[in-house]
Write a protein that holds these residues in place. Structure first.
Motif, PDB file in Angstrom:
ATOM      1  N   LEU A 289       9.012   5.903   7.571  1.00 31.84           N
ATOM      2  CA  LEU A 289       8.155   4.654   7.287  1.00 31.84           C
ATOM      3  C   LEU A 289       7.267   5.093   6.227  1.00 31.84           C
ATOM      4  CD1 LEU A 289       8.207   3.022  10.494  1.00 31.84           C
ATOM      5  CD2 LEU A 289       9.983   2.821   9.016  1.00 31.84           C
ATOM      6  N   GLU A 290       7.189   5.018   4.954  1.00 33.10           N
ATOM      7  CA  GLU A 290       6.258   5.219   3.666  1.00 33.10           C
ATOM      8  C   GLU A 290       5.243   4.129   3.936  1.00 33.10           C
ATOM      9  OE1 GLU A 290       7.507   6.313  -0.106  1.00 33.10           O
ATOM     10  OE2 GLU A 290       5.417   6.805  -0.585  1.00 33.10           O
ATOM     11  N   VAL A 291       4.058   4.261   3.855  1.00 32.22           N
ATOM     12  CA  VAL A 291       3.067   3.282   3.830  1.00 32.22           C
ATOM     13  C   VAL A 291       2.694   3.020   2.336  1.00 32.22           C
ATOM     14  CG1 VAL A 291       0.741   2.484   4.567  1.00 32.22           C
ATOM     15  CG2 VAL A 291       2.228   4.135   5.980  1.00 32.22           C
TER      16      VAL A 291
ATOM     17  N   ILE B  66       6.090   8.388  10.505  1.00 33.76           N
ATOM     18  CA  ILE B  66       5.257   8.007   9.568  1.00 33.76           C
ATOM     19  C   ILE B  66       5.136   8.920   8.192  1.00 33.76           C
ATOM     20  CG2 ILE B  66       3.084   7.019   9.014  1.00 33.76           C
ATOM     21  CD1 ILE B  66       4.636   5.750  11.302  1.00 33.76           C
ATOM     22  N   HIS B  67       5.074   8.328   7.049  1.00 32.50           N
ATOM     23  CA  HIS B  67       4.962   8.975   5.883  1.00 32.50           C
ATOM     24  C   HIS B  67       3.818   8.281   4.956  1.00 32.50           C
ATOM     25  CE1 HIS B  67       7.143   9.154   1.489  1.00 32.50           C
ATOM     26  NE2 HIS B  67       5.938   9.672   1.478  1.00 32.50           N
ATOM     27  N   LEU B  68       2.803   9.189   4.666  1.00 34.46           N
ATOM     28  CA  LEU B  68       1.423   8.882   4.041  1.00 34.46           C
ATOM     29  C   LEU B  68       1.722   9.301   2.638  1.00 34.46           C
ATOM     30  CD1 LEU B  68      -1.141   9.430   6.908  1.00 34.46           C
ATOM     31  CD2 LEU B  68      -0.086   7.139   6.114  1.00 34.46           C
ATOM     32  N   ASP B  69       0.803   8.508   1.598  1.00 37.63           N
ATOM     33  CA  ASP B  69       0.891   8.809   0.179  1.00 37.63           C
ATOM     34  C   ASP B  69      -0.470   8.475  -0.337  1.00 37.63           C
ATOM     35  OD1 ASP B  69       1.002   8.286  -2.426  1.00 37.63           O
ATOM     36  OD2 ASP B  69       3.257   7.922  -2.480  1.00 37.63           O
ATOM     37  N   SER B  70      -1.162   9.633  -0.884  1.00 38.62           N
ATOM     38  CA  SER B  70      -2.502   9.492  -1.100  1.00 38.62           C
ATOM     39  C   SER B  70      -2.614   8.281  -2.160  1.00 38.62           C
ATOM     40  CB  SER B  70      -2.802  10.824  -1.902  1.00 38.62           C
ATOM     41  OG  SER B  70      -1.999  11.208  -2.959  1.00 38.62           O
ATOM     42  N   TYR B  71      -1.517   8.288  -3.036  1.00 32.63           N
ATOM     43  CA  TYR B  71      -1.717   6.829  -4.073  1.00 32.63           C
ATOM     44  C   TYR B  71      -1.901   5.866  -3.265  1.00 32.63           C
ATOM     45  CZ  TYR B  71       0.109   3.536  -7.517  1.00 32.63           C
ATOM     46  OH  TYR B  71       0.329   2.452  -8.167  1.00 32.63           O
ATOM     47  N   HIS B  72      -0.905   5.350  -2.315  1.00 32.06           N
ATOM     48  CA  HIS B  72      -1.024   4.110  -1.568  1.00 32.06           C
ATOM     49  C   HIS B  72      -2.299   4.117  -0.828  1.00 32.06           C
ATOM     50  CE1 HIS B  72       2.667   2.983  -3.150  1.00 32.06           C
ATOM     51  NE2 HIS B  72       3.206   4.056  -2.622  1.00 32.06           N
ATOM     52  N   MET B  73      -2.667   5.052  -0.176  1.00 30.25           N
ATOM     53  CA  MET B  73      -3.736   5.159   0.675  1.00 30.25           C
ATOM     54  C   MET B  73      -5.049   4.757  -0.015  1.00 30.25           C
ATOM     55  SD  MET B  73      -2.925   8.717   2.634  1.00 30.25           S
ATOM     56  CE  MET B  73      -4.232   8.921   4.051  1.00 30.25           C
TER      57      MET B  73
ATOM     58  N   VAL C 266       4.579  13.643   3.684  1.00 27.93           N
ATOM     59  CA  VAL C 266       3.488  13.155   2.911  1.00 27.93           C
ATOM     60  C   VAL C 266       3.698  13.372   1.419  1.00 27.93           C
ATOM     61  CG1 VAL C 266       1.103  14.047   2.269  1.00 27.93           C
ATOM     62  CG2 VAL C 266       1.765  14.086   4.613  1.00 27.93           C
ATOM     63  N   HIS C 267       3.153  12.364   0.692  1.00 28.47           N
ATOM     64  CA  HIS C 267       3.182  12.212  -0.594  1.00 28.47           C
ATOM     65  C   HIS C 267       1.933  12.360  -1.280  1.00 28.47           C
ATOM     66  CE1 HIS C 267       7.348   9.882  -1.836  1.00 28.47           C
ATOM     67  NE2 HIS C 267       7.485  11.161  -1.689  1.00 28.47           N
ATOM     68  N   VAL C 268       1.956  13.400  -2.340  1.00 34.53           N
ATOM     69  CA  VAL C 268       0.584  13.838  -3.118  1.00 34.53           C
ATOM     70  C   VAL C 268       0.675  13.028  -4.243  1.00 34.53           C
ATOM     71  CG1 VAL C 268      -1.016  15.397  -3.794  1.00 34.53           C
ATOM     72  CG2 VAL C 268      -0.073  15.610  -1.632  1.00 34.53           C
TER      73      VAL C 268
ATOM     74  N   HIS D 232      -3.539   7.499 -10.569  1.00 34.80           N
ATOM     75  CA  HIS D 232      -2.974   6.885 -11.559  1.00 34.80           C
ATOM     76  C   HIS D 232      -1.733   7.484 -11.606  1.00 34.80           C
ATOM     77  CE1 HIS D 232      -4.378  10.764 -13.084  1.00 34.80           C
ATOM     78  NE2 HIS D 232      -5.186  10.397 -13.627  1.00 34.80           N
ATOM     79  N   ARG D 233      -1.003   8.371 -10.952  1.00 34.83           N
ATOM     80  CA  ARG D 233       0.062   9.031 -10.631  1.00 34.83           C
ATOM     81  C   ARG D 233       0.338  10.098 -11.808  1.00 34.83           C
ATOM     82  NH1 ARG D 233       3.763   4.609  -7.429  1.00 34.83           N
ATOM     83  NH2 ARG D 233       3.985   6.270  -6.014  1.00 34.83           N
ATOM     84  N   GLY D 234      -0.685  10.777 -12.259  1.00 35.34           N
ATOM     85  CA  GLY D 234      -0.572  11.728 -13.541  1.00 35.34           C
ATOM     86  C   GLY D 234      -0.825  13.226 -12.729  1.00 35.34           C
TER      87      GLY D 234
ATOM     88  N   PHE E 217       5.190  16.336  -4.249  1.00 27.22           N
ATOM     89  CA  PHE E 217       4.324  15.626  -5.339  1.00 27.22           C
ATOM     90  C   PHE E 217       4.955  14.440  -5.945  1.00 27.22           C
ATOM     91  CE2 PHE E 217       3.612  16.378 -10.198  1.00 27.22           C
ATOM     92  CZ  PHE E 217       2.451  15.720 -10.016  1.00 27.22           C
ATOM     93  N   GLU E 218       4.299  13.647  -6.124  1.00 29.86           N
ATOM     94  CA  GLU E 218       5.026  12.558  -6.624  1.00 29.86           C
ATOM     95  C   GLU E 218       4.329  12.139  -8.158  1.00 29.86           C
ATOM     96  OE1 GLU E 218       7.457   8.986  -4.729  1.00 29.86           O
ATOM     97  OE2 GLU E 218       5.362   8.942  -4.374  1.00 29.86           O
ATOM     98  N   SER E 219       4.953  12.001  -9.127  1.00 30.04           N
ATOM     99  CA  SER E 219       4.237  11.591 -10.431  1.00 30.04           C
ATOM    100  C   SER E 219       5.178  11.080 -11.342  1.00 30.04           C
ATOM    101  CB  SER E 219       3.904  13.025 -10.940  1.00 30.04           C
ATOM    102  OG  SER E 219       2.949  12.551 -12.351  1.00 30.04           O
TER     103      SER E 219
END
Ligand code: MN
Length: 297
Positions: free
Chosen positions: A158-160, A189-196, A217-219, A223-225, A252-254
């Motif tokens: 479940l990505e937040v 649970i799936h946490l993503d720093s961009y959304h956090m 975890v997504h890092v 600004h997703r760069g 890593f998500e960009s």
């Protein structure tokens, strides 16, 4: 005293992953081959595929390529307005459930062990708050999907996500409540720093609250760069991932307008060119994440 060899640097236990959109915008055979070989060349352990534009993905060939290059796979997606399990309309919910089942089959077919993202709703700004009936539909569908995923050995995440992408879970707290109601061991649970950065008060408390139910975890930067070129407090985030003993994947998500996937890029509002060279970006991110996960000497 004789010269002792320096103690080996403590290996990072987590798998480090990268989103395929860093390299390619579609899942044609040539694009999958490019994504797999370039991911492996940088030294990543895992490749994440978005299933938004996956109709032409060759499952057997993808599975074989991943195996050949020693890569694990994760899949991610959000749903669509006409196929949304958080809808009040049973026909829309049924189409969303079928999309999830098909995504689960694809994940298992390519040898993936994680299916995550906004599995609980359409992507995009919701027209209003989530209704009770809509939430009940989410819980019912994800309960069934978790049962179907268990024999395939796929874990559901479940990505937040932030308020502009969903009205179902915007905080770690929301996601824990939803996971409790689903009540399945293979839902994490799936946490993503961009959304956090948009929704949480800091990067530490949500990780502590989720505890050992954190599974992915997504890092990503604010600004997703390039990681480190924005204002996110990655010292705090990596620090709490280390101190809590998190051992799951860190991916890593960009996104940049340099690499576009028509459906997903529009859903995520990727209007800007934040980088051109995906290989350089991926090398930088791998080093950044590895350093973040390595305990200080
Ligand atoms: Mn994400």
């Amino acid at each position: 005293m004789t010269n002792q060899p320096a103690p080996a640097a403590k290996a990072v236990a987590n798998q480090i992953g990268v989103h395929a959109l860093v390299f390619v915008g579609d899942t044609s055979p040539a694009s999958v081959e490019a994504a797999v070989t370039r991911t492996a060349a940088v030294g990543y352990d895992l490749l994440e595929f978005s299933l938004h534009d996956s109709i032409n993905l060759d499952r057997a060939a993808t599975r074989a390529l991943l195996k050949q290059h020693g890569l694990s796979a994760a899949c991610s997606r959000g749903l669509a307005r006409d196929a949304d399990v958080s809808s009040e309309d049973p026909a829309v919910v049924a189409r969303g459930q079928e999309l999830l089942r098909e995504s689960l089959r694809l994940t298992a077919d390519i040898g993936g062990t994680v299916l995550t993202g906004a599995l609980y709703s359409a992507f995009g700004k919701a027209p209003g708050p989530l209704s009770k009936a809509g939430r009940d539909h989410v819980v019912g569908v994800l309960k069934e999907l978790a049962q179907e995923a268990a024999p395939l050995e796929v874990t559901l995440g479940l990505e937040v996500c932030n308020r502009y992408e969903t009205n179902v879970v915007n905080t770690a707290h929301d996601a824990l409540a939803l996971a409790d109601d689903i009540g399945a061991d293979n839902v994490m649970i799936h946490l993503d720093s961009y959304h956090m950065n948009i929704e949480e008060s800091d990067f530490v408390k949500p990780v502590l609250e989720v505890g050992d139910r954190l599974g992915y975890v997504h890092v990503g930067e604010n600004h997703r760069g390039y990681l480190g070129s924005g204002h996110l407090d990655f010292d705090s985030f990596f620090g709490v991932l280390r101190s809590t003993g998190y051992r799951g994947p860190v991916t890593f998500e960009s996104f940049s307008s340099a690499v576009l996937a028509p459906g997903l890029s529009n859903d995520l509002a990727i209007w800007r060119n934040l980088w051109d060279d995906g290989d350089n970006l991926a090398r930088h991110a791998h080093a950044f994440i590895k350093a973040g996960l390595t305990p200080p000497a």
